[in-house]
Design an enzyme around this catalytic site. Structure first.
Site, PDB file in Angstrom:
ATOM      1  N   HIS A   9     -56.525 -39.475  -4.971  1.00  0.00           N
ATOM      2  CA  HIS A   9     -57.261 -38.323  -5.472  1.00  0.00           C
ATOM      3  C   HIS A   9     -58.739 -38.650  -5.631  1.00  0.00           C
ATOM      4  CE1 HIS A   9     -57.780 -40.094  -9.460  1.00  0.00           C
ATOM      5  NE2 HIS A   9     -56.526 -40.495  -9.382  1.00  0.00           N
ATOM      6  N   GLU A  85     -48.710 -41.105 -11.460  1.00  0.00           N
ATOM      7  CA  GLU A  85     -49.368 -42.296 -11.990  1.00  0.00           C
ATOM      8  C   GLU A  85     -48.395 -43.154 -12.800  1.00  0.00           C
ATOM      9  OE1 GLU A  85     -51.367 -44.670 -11.887  1.00  0.00           O
ATOM     10  OE2 GLU A  85     -53.276 -43.678 -12.323  1.00  0.00           O
TER      11      GLU A  85
END
Length: 235
Positions: A9, A85
């Site tokens: 990202h 994550e």
């Protein structure tokens, strides 16, 4: 097998502030991150993606939308929590400069396979779920669309580093040697014998070479697709 393109990202508000975001909700791209995603779009948007998979977290979903645009059919990318994550637990939302004073910090740096975040998960568990996810998706995409298929997965720095370490045959304790910057591209091709890491932390090269060639009768054995070029690639 297919070809996996891993996309980290873009930069977030937490990145800019030096805060460990983890699974904290509402962490999106900042202006720099949006610009990074737009730059990635010039390289990625035209490629013939068979499947797009993303972490469920906002920063990854924003990155995928910025890179690939809104899907015409409204389907969008597939969300897979296993690409999320690492769950940093009690560390989430805290400044990195503060965390660097914690005893666990040295473990994360020198012996990450033993790191278990208080209230969170072990880094080894993050690695295991992420590697399982990409290998499963790669097999599925290859089975459905053929060995030249391209697919994209958008995830996070530590997650991508763990996937790369596995592909390189490295112990997780060595994964801190790998650098994965915001909106960088990493390319892995899995084969029956071994994975090949074709690009790593790529921030600007031409990706048109990843476009599959015109379909032709395949005469090579599966083993040949796994063979490394002796002396190095001829380009």
């Amino acid at each position: 097998m297919a070809t996996l393109v891993l996309l980290r990202h873009g930069r977030t508000t937490a990145n800019a502030e030096g805060v460990l975001a983890g699974w904290t909700p509402g962490v999106g791209l900042d202006d720099t991150g949006r610009a990074q995603a737009e730059a990635a779009a010039t390289r990625l948007r035209a490629l013939p993606w068979r499947t797009v998979v993303t972490s469920p977290l906002q920063r990854c979903r924003e990155t995928v939308t910025a890179v690939l645009g809104e899907p015409a059919d409204g389907a969008g990318p597939v969300v897979d929590d296993r690409l999320g994550e690492c769950r940093y637990g009690d560390w989430e939302g805290r400044p990195l400069k503060e965390l660097a004073k914690e005893p666990m910090w040295k473990v994360v740096q020198s012996h990450p396979s033993a790191a278990v975040f208080p209230g969170g998960e072990p880094l080894a568990a993050t690695s295991a779920r992420a590697v399982a996810a990409v290998r499963e998706w790669d097999g599925r995409v290859g089975a459905e669309h053929g060995p030249d298929a391209l697919w994209l997965a958008c995830s996070h720095g530590d997650v991508i580093k763990a996937i790369v370490a596995d592909a390189l045959g490295m112990h997780l304790d060595q994964f801190q040697r790998i650098v994965v910057e915001p909106c960088s591209v990493t390319v892995i091709r899995y084969t029956p014998l071994r994975p090949f890491v074709m690009r790593l932390n790529d921030l600007g090269s031409d990706l048109s070479g990843l476009v599959p060639p015109p379909k032709r009768r395949r005469r090579r054995a599966k083993r040949a697709d796994s063979d490394a070029t002796v002396g190095g690639s001829t380009g």
